[in-house]
Every structure is written in C-alpha cells, then in structure tokens.
Scaffold this motif. Structure first.
Motif, PDB file in Angstrom:
ATOM      1  N   ALA A   1       3.471   0.540  -2.862  1.00 30.68           N
ATOM      2  CA  ALA A   1       2.728   0.087  -4.042  1.00 30.68           C
ATOM      3  C   ALA A   1       3.269   0.764  -5.303  1.00 30.68           C
TER       4      ALA A   1
ATOM      5  N   TYR B   1       0.855  -1.190   0.000  1.00 23.63           N
ATOM      6  CA  TYR B   1       0.000   0.000   0.000  1.00 23.63           C
ATOM      7  C   TYR B   1       0.894   1.244   0.000  1.00 23.63           C
TER       8      TYR B   1
ATOM      9  N   ARG C   1      -3.321  -3.602  -4.267  1.00 24.90           N
ATOM     10  CA  ARG C   1      -3.022  -2.460  -3.392  1.00 24.90           C
ATOM     11  C   ARG C   1      -4.260  -2.084  -2.592  1.00 24.90           C
TER      12      ARG C   1
END
Lengths: 353, 184
Positions: free
Chosen positions: A259, A255, A280
């Motif tokens: 990401a 994330y 994500r």
C-alpha cells in the motif's frame, strides 16, 4: 519533529507491546524480527515484566497459552517458518478462548525461504490459527508508526474477543527506520478476568481453561460463540483507509508495504491523468468487503498488488463479486513491486479501456 | 522536493551507517524520511545497501526502482546498480575502487576518490563519510553542521573517539563537490 524518534519497525513493535500493557514475552529468534526479542529482553525487566527465550517456537506459543490463561497481557513474535510451527498452539488458544498477540514479520517462502520481504503468509494469517474453525483477527500496519500503534491496541482487541490477534507485516516494515511518536507505557489491567485461572490465590469459583469438548453439541456451541465474536469484530473492529481520487477510473487494492508503494504510484498515475483510488485494508480478517464492493461499482477496473502468488486477490475478488475485472500485479520470493512497476501497470490498464 | 537515494557498498564500508546519519539529520531538519536496509546474509563481504526517501511531502513508498541519486562505494555496486539511476539523476561513485563505468545515458556521473581521501585523513574506514560529505555538496538536503550533530546522536558510544575523524571525512568530501551545489 522533536517528539518523534527514529526507530525500526521491529523496535516500534516491541515498544508498542509494552505501551499496550504487555508484560510477558515468549519467543524464539528468527530473522527479520530479531530486534523485537532483543528489545524485549532489555526493556521488559525494566517494567517488571518477563522475557523468556524458549527452546523453540512450539514451546514459545504454549508458554503464551499458559500466560494468556491467567488473564495476563502476553505476546510472541516470529517470522514465517516460526509462525508455521506455532499453528497448533494458536488453534488451542482459539479453542480455549484466551487472548494473546502474535506478530508475523513475513519473509520469503515456502520452506526456509529467505530473509527478504514477502506477503505470502496471507492465507496462513487470515485462514490460519491451525486446525478447526478458529481464526486470528489480523491487522496489517503499513508504517513504523502504525506498527507501534496497532501492536499497542491489539491487546485490547484480543481481550474484547478472547481470541488471538495477529499483527501481519514484512521484512521491509520490520527493518526500515522512520520517525515514530511513542505512546506512554501503559499499565497492564488487573488479571481478574471472569474466565481466567487464578491459582490458589483466587477467591472466585474455579475456572478451567481447556479446548477439549467431547460432547459434539457443546463443541458446536463453542464454534458458534467464537463465530459470533468474529461477526461482532466485522461490525466494530473493521479498519481500512483510502487514498487518491474520489472519481476513480481504476481501484487499487493493497495492504501493508504494498500500500505504501501504491500510494506513490497512485500519485504518479494521477499526475499522468489516470485517476485511481487506493483502498487499503488494515484489518485483513475481518475483511472490508463492503467498501471494496462500493468502489468496485464506481471504478471500471481494479488492480491488486501483493507480494504473493495471488492470495490476497482472492479476498478482493470475493468482495468485488464481478462488479469490475480484477487484475493482479505481484512479485514474490523476497522481491518487491516498485512504484515504477505499479505506475506503468496503471497506465497500461488505462490505455486498454 | 522528493529525493530517492540509494547507497550501496560491501559490508563493512559503512553505507548503512552513513544512511542512518543522514536520516537523523533530515529528521532534525523537520523533513519526512524513511531508511530501509538491504543486506545479504554474509557476516563480512556481502552486498549492503540502503534506500532512503527524503521529502517535504508524503513519503509513500520507501523503496524506489529508479532512485534520483545513487552513491556507489565499490566496483561491484557500480556494476549492479548504476543502471537503475533515474533519468536526469546523479551517480556518485567512489572512484578509488571503481574504475569501469557501464554505459548509462542521461545520468550525471560524479567521481570522488573517497577511499584515497579517507586514507589521506588517516583511516580508510571513513570513506563512507567522505562520500556522504560529497553527497550534500551535490544535493544540499542538510548542512554539514546538521550532519555533524546527527553523527553525535547516531554513533555508538564505543565509536565516539572517531567523531572528529568522521567530521573531517564529511568536510573533505564536501569540498570535492561543493562547486556543484549550484546545479541542484
């Protein structure tokens, strides 16, 4: 590209708040997010809002609590140590069931740490909101544009669930400059929320904003009501995005800034013949467990990339439930995982199978 | 096209400003771009750098472990960063301040006497523009005219009087590296 302006993540976040109708900002300076209060101090008065530098983070979050109780759109921003100080206030805000927006531009820790990028407040963000059963709804943008858009959107979500929304980013996203298309500055909605306090001017029956429930059954009812809202958010305000091959050998989960790094790594791994899918999570609480489980069923193995000592990977493992082995690649302390690190790891994992 | 540029120097040398000027020019040209500053907490004399990605595709990672081009403005930057240059990449070095090169393989080292050229123009502080001018000679991602327009947009009001000096810095830097354009 003329509709785009170059902005730092901090500035785009601040302007996102104004676009989302925020007219009240209370905060205390801390690197790497100082551009947000700086921007607010200049821009909020222009739209009839109030910027106030509090004497501490503890004071700032309680000012947010007060403003939120009137139904106003209010926000504060800080970075890791400051967010720790705000935990008590956040717990009261959750308990009193009032909405607000809190931004955490995470830096290296624990303790005073450093001003480098980190994701080590994952547990603090997703489990936090201090003591008690309360949580923040947490959204993790991964670009300057998303910081702008999600901050603007956060107020609406916070009001829908009468709960704090936390925007979780890091020192890179805060300070990097990218093209950003700005939303128009929205008008804040009227203050007359049915639950809000209105002072002497209000004509409706008196409301009381409070988080003290002496009666145990009453407190339990509050906890169940709050939980029901989280369950609803898991249905209606769950967000994630996907990138890469549809027939993956390896599922990559990351994330925020990680990401971004993983997108480049997934492209390079694909060019090298290793098929990968990046999932994500954008909402970290609620967490996108179902799509993760589905991809874990298809992939042979999963790689989690985070800038913390294995916090995010726990949620991934809970979601994957043993469908495939889950490995962790991480850096901490202000250091960053590079696309080269991730690409090499993906090649190594593919070679093992 | 994907260029991963890393520019480093000592606080005050203007690596961050040069990067922002380039970022603005790249945006105006319609390419995708990201700029990320990295600096130590010292008010002066700390290490300062910025990482940029310039691409006609998706930016993805704004940071790179192996930048395709590094611009190194002093000896400390050369010692710390030249080894990170990607295989086949370019290291553009301010040879006025950096005299010793660590051994690197498969990296083209281009030495420009940036500080000396800037002093010749009348102000040492335009070294960053000399290096940026040299950069677009090596990697013509934007033209000098585009950089000059970006300078006008980026330069703070109080520094407007240095606009002409900065443009001359860009020009002087470009001239040192123009012959290399064919390679890229």
């Amino acid at each position: 590209m003329s509709e785009y302006v170059l902005m730092s993540g901090n500035e785009a976040t601040a302007e996102g708040g104004i676009a989302g109708g925020c007219r009240y900002f209370f905060g205390y300076p801390i690197t790497p997010q100082n551009k947000i209060p700086e921007y607010m101090s200049r821009n909020l008065p222009e739209v009839g809002g109030v910027y106030l530098q509090a004497e501490s983070e503890v004071a700032a979050i309680n000012m947010v609590y007060g403003a939120a109780s009137t139904g106003a759109r209010v926000m504060t921003t800080s970075s890791s140590p400051g967010i720790s100080l705000m935990q008590e206030g956040l717990s009261y805000i959750v308990g009193a069931e009032v909405p607000c927006v809190v931004v955490n531009m995470v830096r290296g820790g624990p303790g005073l740490g450093n001003i480098g990028p980190a994701q080590s407040d994952y547990w603090l963000a997703t489990r936090g909101a201090g003591h008690g059963d309360g949580r923040c709804l947490v959204y993790a943008p991964y670009s300057v544009q998303e910081l702008h858009d999600w901050t603007a959107r956060a107020f609406e979500i916070a009001e829908r669930y009468r709960n704090p929304v936390m925007i979780l980013a890091d020192a890179i996203l805060a300070q990097m400059i990218e093209p950003c298309k700005l939303q128009p500055r929205g008008q804040p909605p009227p203050l007359d929320k049915p639950w809000a306090i209105g002072g002497d001017s209000s004509e409706r029956p008196r409301n009381i904003i409070n988080s003290l429930y002496v009666n145990h059954d009453e407190e339990e009812a509050v906890n169940r009501r709050i939980q029901a809202r989280y369950d609803q958010a898991a249905r209606d305000d769950l967000y994630y995005s996907e990138y890469g091959d549809e027939d993956p050998e390896i599922l990559v989960v990351a994330y925020g800034i990680c990401a971004r790094v993983c997108e480049t790594a997934v492209e390079r791994a694909s060019e090298g013949g290793v098929k990968c899918r990046l999932l994500r999570p954008i909402s970290l609480f609620p967490f996108p467990s179902e799509p993760l489980a589905q991809w874990a069923q298809l992939a042979h193995k999963a790689l989690v990339v985070e800038l913390s000592m294995g916090q995010f990977v726990e949620d991934v493992r809970l979601a994957v439930e043993g469908r495939c082995p889950v490995e962790l690649l991480n850096r901490t302390g202000g250091n960053v995982v590079t696309p080269e690190d991730v690409t090499q790891k993906l090649f190594d994992m593919a070679a093992e199978s | 096209m994907r260029e991963e540029l890393f520019m480093a120097g000592t606080g005050g040398q203007g690596a961050l400003l040069a990067g922002q000027v380039l970022t603005q020019a790249v945006l105006e040209k319609g390419l995708n771009v990201s700029w990320y500053p990295i600096y130590s907490p010292e008010v002066r004399g700390g290490t300062t750098s910025c990482a940029m990605v310039i691409t006609d595709g998706h930016v993805g990672s704004p940071i790179s472990g192996r930048p395709t081009t590094v611009i190194l403005m002093d000896a400390r930057s050369v010692q710390q960063h030249i080894e990170r240059t990607a295989a086949g990449g370019v290291a553009l070095v301010n040879a006025s301040l950096a005299h010793e090169m660590p051994p690197v393989s498969d990296v083209r080292i281009v030495e420009v006497t940036g500080t000396d050229i800037a002093i010749g123009l009348g102000n040492e502080r335009t070294t960053n523009m000399v290096m940026l001018g040299a950069y677009i000679g090596l990697r013509p991602v934007v033209t000098i005219e585009e950089l000059a327009r970006a300078l006008e947009a980026v330069l703070p009001e109080r520094h407007r009087r240095f606009l002409d000096l900065n443009i001359r810095g860009l020009q002087a830097g470009l001239e040192t590296c123009q012959e290399a354009t064919d390679d890229t």
